[in-house]
Design a protein around this motif. Structure first.
Motif, PDB file in Angstrom:
ATOM      1  N   VAL A 154      27.758 -37.370 111.347  1.00  0.00           N
ATOM      2  CA  VAL A 154      28.841 -37.875 112.206  1.00  0.00           C
ATOM      3  C   VAL A 154      29.636 -38.974 111.521  1.00  0.00           C
ATOM      4  N   LEU A 155      29.341 -39.236 110.259  1.00  0.00           N
ATOM      5  CA  LEU A 155      29.991 -40.358 109.601  1.00  0.00           C
ATOM      6  C   LEU A 155      31.448 -40.079 109.303  1.00  0.00           C
ATOM      7  N   SER A 156      32.239 -41.126 109.361  1.00  0.00           N
ATOM      8  CA  SER A 156      33.645 -41.012 108.984  1.00  0.00           C
ATOM      9  C   SER A 156      33.748 -40.484 107.570  1.00  0.00           C
ATOM     10  N   GLY A 157      34.635 -39.546 107.358  1.00  0.00           N
ATOM     11  CA  GLY A 157      34.805 -38.975 106.023  1.00  0.00           C
ATOM     12  C   GLY A 157      34.058 -37.685 105.824  1.00  0.00           C
ATOM     13  N   ASN A 158      33.188 -37.345 106.761  1.00  0.00           N
ATOM     14  CA  ASN A 158      32.456 -36.093 106.600  1.00  0.00           C
ATOM     15  C   ASN A 158      33.342 -34.911 106.967  1.00  0.00           C
ATOM     16  N   THR A 159      33.302 -33.878 106.147  1.00  0.00           N
ATOM     17  CA  THR A 159      34.184 -32.736 106.368  1.00  0.00           C
ATOM     18  C   THR A 159      33.721 -31.927 107.570  1.00  0.00           C
ATOM     19  N   ILE A 160      34.650 -31.511 108.368  1.00  0.00           N
ATOM     20  CA  ILE A 160      34.388 -30.603 109.482  1.00  0.00           C
ATOM     21  C   ILE A 160      34.843 -29.207 109.074  1.00  0.00           C
ATOM     22  N   TYR A 161      34.018 -28.222 109.339  1.00  0.00           N
ATOM     23  CA  TYR A 161      34.305 -26.836 109.008  1.00  0.00           C
ATOM     24  C   TYR A 161      34.579 -26.068 110.292  1.00  0.00           C
ATOM     25  N   PHE A 162      35.651 -25.268 110.254  1.00  0.00           N
ATOM     26  CA  PHE A 162      36.107 -24.584 111.459  1.00  0.00           C
ATOM     27  C   PHE A 162      35.839 -23.089 111.415  1.00  0.00           C
TER      28      PHE A 162
ATOM     29  N   ALA B 172      29.660 -40.388 117.523  1.00  0.00           N
ATOM     30  CA  ALA B 172      30.320 -39.720 116.406  1.00  0.00           C
ATOM     31  C   ALA B 172      31.586 -40.436 116.008  1.00  0.00           C
ATOM     32  N   SER B 173      31.891 -40.343 114.738  1.00  0.00           N
ATOM     33  CA  SER B 173      33.161 -40.838 114.257  1.00  0.00           C
ATOM     34  C   SER B 173      34.288 -40.036 114.898  1.00  0.00           C
ATOM     35  N   LYS B 174      35.291 -40.724 115.354  1.00  0.00           N
ATOM     36  CA  LYS B 174      36.349 -40.051 116.111  1.00  0.00           C
ATOM     37  C   LYS B 174      37.385 -39.467 115.162  1.00  0.00           C
ATOM     38  N   LEU B 175      37.699 -38.216 115.381  1.00  0.00           N
ATOM     39  CA  LEU B 175      38.764 -37.546 114.649  1.00  0.00           C
ATOM     40  C   LEU B 175      39.999 -37.481 115.534  1.00  0.00           C
TER      41      LEU B 175
ATOM     42  N   SER C  31      38.797 -48.896 108.462  1.00  0.00           N
ATOM     43  CA  SER C  31      39.161 -48.281 107.185  1.00  0.00           C
ATOM     44  C   SER C  31      39.041 -46.781 107.368  1.00  0.00           C
ATOM     45  N   PRO C  32      40.144 -46.098 107.426  1.00  0.00           N
ATOM     46  CA  PRO C  32      40.080 -44.699 107.830  1.00  0.00           C
ATOM     47  C   PRO C  32      39.728 -43.751 106.688  1.00  0.00           C
TER      48      PRO C  32
ATOM     49  N   VAL D  30      44.826 -35.469 109.656  1.00  0.00           N
ATOM     50  CA  VAL D  30      43.739 -35.895 110.536  1.00  0.00           C
ATOM     51  C   VAL D  30      43.237 -37.256 110.065  1.00  0.00           C
ATOM     52  N   VAL D  31      43.010 -38.156 111.010  1.00  0.00           N
ATOM     53  CA  VAL D  31      42.431 -39.459 110.674  1.00  0.00           C
ATOM     54  C   VAL D  31      41.064 -39.567 111.324  1.00  0.00           C
ATOM     55  N   SER D  32      40.131 -40.150 110.592  1.00  0.00           N
ATOM     56  CA  SER D  32      38.776 -40.335 111.078  1.00  0.00           C
ATOM     57  C   SER D  32      38.369 -41.780 110.878  1.00  0.00           C
TER      58      SER D  32
END
Lengths: 116, 114
Positions: B97-105, A101-104, A30-31, A92-94
């Protein structure tokens, strides 16, 4: 495995007309899905994200995107383009984990041009 | 607001030189990342770190190493720069590291190797 495809490498619209940037994804999980914008010589800024709540997601600067599971799409729209929207946009899909780590996975980007 | 700072925006280095790219974040994030951005290829992950002194290879780690001695700082090292490492390098951070967590650049570092 997961992937993301941005269907257009370049989109040109007139100021004041609608914007549609297309994104299709595939994922075994579930992305979560994101749209980022990158202005020239700048880093990436988050526009909006979907994380399994409401399927219609509203972001900054009037952008929104709709998660459609049946179509595996997450298209970005804006009712009326502004000159300042000219930039590169990344879908982007995660999902899932690789190591710790969750893969982006990033799309290759769509360059939006806005003309007068 | 989260701030990710890349101290060097534009660098020109010679082939064979050792290159350090520095990145600092101010939000006490656990995770930090280095990406490389090339036209038509999108962003590709080089390395990431999920804790001090911890690192994990990304998709394209060859020719690079990293260092994370303090939580807020993550360095990318090119031991011997080559022309095919000419690129835009983006540092990023996230809280978990969870899916859905925002990454800041950060704003990116343009490296040219001649």
């Amino acid at each position: 495995a997961q992937s993301v495809t941005q269907l257009d490498s370049h989109v040109s619209v007139s100021e004041g007309t609608p914007v549609l940037l297309r994104c299709n994804y595939s994922s075994s999980y579930s992305p979560s899905l994101f749209w980022y914008v990158q202005h020239p010589n700048k880093g990436l800024q988050l526009l909006l994200k979907y994380t399994s709540a409401a399927t219609l997601v509203k972001g900054i600067n009037g952008f929104e995107a709709e998660f459609k599971k049946s179509e595996t799409s997450f298209h970005l729209t804006k009712p009326s383009a502004h000159m300042s929207d000219a930039a590169e946009y990344f879908c982007v899909v995660s999902g899932g984990f690789t190591g710790t780590a969750s893969k982006l996975t990033f799309g290759t980007g769509t360059r939006l041009q806005v003309t007068l | 607001d989260v701030k990710v700072t890349q101290s060097s925006r534009y660098l020109v280095k010679r082939t064979g030189e050792k290159v350090f790219l520095e990145c600092v974040q101010d939000m006490d994030h656990e995770n930090m990342f280095w990406y490389r951005q090339d036209p038509g290829l999108g962003l590709r992950l080089i390395y990431f770190s999920y804790d001090v002194k911890m690192k994990e290879k990304g998709d394209i780690p060859e020719g690079y190493s990293v260092s994370r001695e303090k939580k807020e700082r993550f360095s990318l090292i090119l031991e011997s720069a080559s022309t095919n490492q000419t690129s835009m390098y983006l540092c990023a951070s996230s809280r978990t590291v969870l899916s859905g967590n925002t990454i800041y650049f950060g704003e990116g570092s343009w490296l040219t190797v001649v």
